[in-house]
Design a protein around this motif. Structure first.
Motif, short mmCIF file in Angstrom:
data_model
loop_
_atom_site.label_atom_id
_atom_site.label_comp_id
_atom_site.label_asym_id
_atom_site.label_seq_id
_atom_site.Cartn_x
_atom_site.Cartn_y
_atom_site.Cartn_z
N ARG A 109 0.80 -1.23 0.00
CA ARG A 109 0.00 0.00 0.00
C ARG A 109 0.83 1.27 0.00
NH1 ARG A 109 -3.63 -1.83 5.06
NH2 ARG A 109 -1.55 -2.46 5.71
N THR B 31 2.51 4.39 -0.90
CA THR B 31 2.52 5.26 -2.07
C THR B 31 3.92 5.84 -2.25
OG1 THR B 31 1.95 7.20 -0.76
CG2 THR B 31 0.10 5.95 -1.72
N CYS C 255 1.01 11.04 -4.27
CA CYS C 255 0.07 10.39 -3.34
C CYS C 255 -0.80 9.37 -4.05
CB CYS C 255 -0.81 11.43 -2.65
SG CYS C 255 -2.03 12.20 -3.73
N LEU C 256 -0.90 9.45 -5.38
CA LEU C 256 -1.76 8.53 -6.12
C LEU C 256 -0.95 7.53 -6.95
CD1 LEU C 256 -4.80 10.68 -7.36
CD2 LEU C 256 -4.66 9.14 -5.41
N LEU D 46 1.37 4.04 -6.53
CA LEU D 46 1.89 3.00 -5.65
C LEU D 46 3.37 2.82 -5.92
CD1 LEU D 46 -0.70 0.06 -5.61
CD2 LEU D 46 -0.29 1.80 -3.85
N ALA E 274 5.14 0.31 -5.44
CA ALA E 274 5.38 -1.01 -6.03
C ALA E 274 5.30 -0.99 -7.56
CB ALA E 274 4.37 -2.02 -5.47
#
Lengths: 163, 346
Positions: free
Chosen positions: A22, A24, A62-63, A65, A67
């Motif tokens: 999760r 970011t 912030c938007l 990920l 990963a």
């Protein structure tokens, strides 16, 4: 579940192991890598305070990920100056009082670097305002921000150093 | 945000296989999905990252004169592609009138079709919503409905589709290419989004595990390049969703409209395109009376959901008529400084 990623961060390659999918990009920068220039304003892609440049494009950190960014080249406000020499956009914000409290400023500056690099706005005030509309300033320093972006857009060699 | 399992797919087959897991969702730009997850509105158990899938990031001119837009093409790359913007100017204008530069740099073409409604009650987990929880009821009905529907709504849901991009795509008869466990298929964009009816939880034509791979503009869509506009009325001049918008495109010959296309945004749960309205343009002179007649037909049967959005019916007629007039006046040589804005029109 751990996720290994490699990022180029302000010019330096870095291997990172994410212990939570999760995370970011914004939280990675601020909470794990001690790069707190990008700010968490709304954390929902509305205010632009977290703007950084990923693979040459300004986005809301912030938007994104972390990963999903394996291999990405990331430029944050901390990577903009060369030693003590400010980036032309940073200097222009100082010259024109493009801030008051300063909270939105790193995002404003990174967004301006991205805008100038995109090359669509030039020095047209209306196009600059439109191109900067994703960065809110609660102090209302927009007049100074506009003048700073106009000046920086005219600066020689201004955006080539943006990742 | 809920905890989820993360898979980075490297091929379409791998992605589709991974998405068979219960509660799986595809992740591309993430600009809407992550926002929904942070708000607790979406809670996928498994995220299948499709951003690395090969072959979905190109804008291709097809041999037949059409154009294929890969699902992973970023909004900004599409809008700023010189050939694309010149050929489909109202699509570029619609894209640039939406969101912010940062969001357009991340959001994808395929994801745009899948963005969820911006109904405030849908976004508020404390409000009953038949989309989120079928049978729970609709908190929007009778409440603050400024952004809600005046066409195609039901007693179960009055939400609107927030997309700008989809409005000109509908007008140009775009086709959606879809891949999934049963292979690939195509759906016209105008049939892709579902009206709410009794099942507002069903939002698109996508079946379980399916994903969008491309959008195709058919050859005839290029014929409107010289007379096409997108007009968007919103509460702020930039970085706001449409209250009402319209995409209008014409072909003209010897002082007559040969063919007209018209679709409206912000008034229904899908881009609103009415065949009768377009038929009323064909063969007519490009005059305010012609545009008004088409606009009336586009709003035929419109009904506000209450006093708070009654103004949208007349506003939508005027926006439609004005978009047609702007299209007739000609596509601007350069993208307006304020794309799709009624202010400072080029």
């Amino acid at each position: 579940m751990t996720i290994p990623i490699r990022l180029t961060l302000n010019g330096h390659s870095q291997d990172i192991v994410l212990d939570d999918p999760r995370i970011t990009l914004l939280d990675l920068l601020r909470e794990r890598l001690d790069l707190t220039g990008a700010k968490k304003g709304c954390d929902r892609g509305q205010c632009g305070a977290c703007t950084v440049i990923v693979d040459g494009r300004r986005i809301n950190a912030c938007l994104a990920l972390a990963a999903s960014l394996d291999g990405a080249d990331i430029l944050t406000i901390e990577g903009l100056a060369e030693g003590d020499a400010l980036h032309p956009v940073q200097q222009a914000f100082l010259n024109h009082d493009g801030f008051q409290c300063g909270f939105c400023t790193p995002g404003q500056i990174m967004s301006a670097v991205g805008l100038i690099r995109e090359g669509q706005a030039g020095t047209d005030p209306e196009r600059i305002r439109e191109g900067m509309s994703g960065n809110l300033c609660r102090c209302g320093a927009y007049a100074g921000i506009l003048e700073a972006v106009r000046e920086a857009a005219l600066a020689p060699g201004r955006s080539e150093d943006a990742a | 945000m809920n905890l989820f399992e993360y898979t980075r797919a490297t091929s379409l087959g791998e992605a589709v296989a991974a998405a068979q897991k219960p509660g799986a969702a595809y992740l591309a730009g993430g600009t809407n999905l992550l926002d929904l997850m942070k708000g607790g509105i979406a809670a996928p158990a498994h995220l299948v990252d499709i951003t690395r899938l090969p072959g979905l990031s190109a804008i291709e001119r097809l041999p037949d004169g059409g154009t294929r837009i890969g699902a992973l093409v970023r909004n900004s790359d599409l809008a700023n592609d010189p050939d694309f913007a010149e050929t489909y100017p109202m699509v570029a204008e619609a894209l640039l009138s939406g969101a912010s530069a940062q969001l357009r740099n991340a959001a994808t073409a395929g994801g745009n079709l899948l963005q969820r409604t911006r109904c405030e009650y849908f976004y508020d987990p404390a409000s009953p919503c038949n989309k989120r929880a079928p049978g729970a009821g609709c908190a929007a009905i009778g409440a603050a409905t400024r952004i809600h529907a005046v066409q195609g709504w039901s007693e179960h849901c009055i939400a609107t589709n927030p997309s700008d991009f989809c409005v000109p795509l509908a007008a140009l008869s775009a086709i959606v290419e879809i891949a999934g466990p049963q292979g690939s298929r195509t759906v016209p964009l105008t049939a892709f989004h579902c009206l709410p009816g009794a099942q507002p939880e069903r939002e698109t034509a996508l079946g379980a595990g399916e994903l969008i791979t491309a959008l195709v503009l058919p050859p005839e869509a290029a014929a409107f390049a010289r007379n096409a506009r997108y007009l968007k009325v919103r509460d702020r001049t930039s970085y706001a969703f449409a209250v009402v918008s319209a995409a209008a495109a014409l072909t003209l010959d010897a002082g007559r409209i040969v063919e007209g296309r018209l679709a409206l945004g912000g008034i229904a749960l899908k881009p609103w395109r009415v065949a009768e309205a377009e038929a009323a343009l064909a063969g007519r002179r490009p005059t305010p009376e012609t545009y008004a007649a088409a606009a009336r037909l586009a709003l035929a049967g419109a009904e506000p959901t209450g006093a708070a959005n009654a103004f949208k019916v007349e506003l939508a007629r005027r926006v439609a008529a004005r978009a047609l007039a702007l299209a007739a006046a000609g596509t601007p040589a350069r993208m307006p400084a304020l794309p799709a804005s009624p202010f400072g029109l080029a």
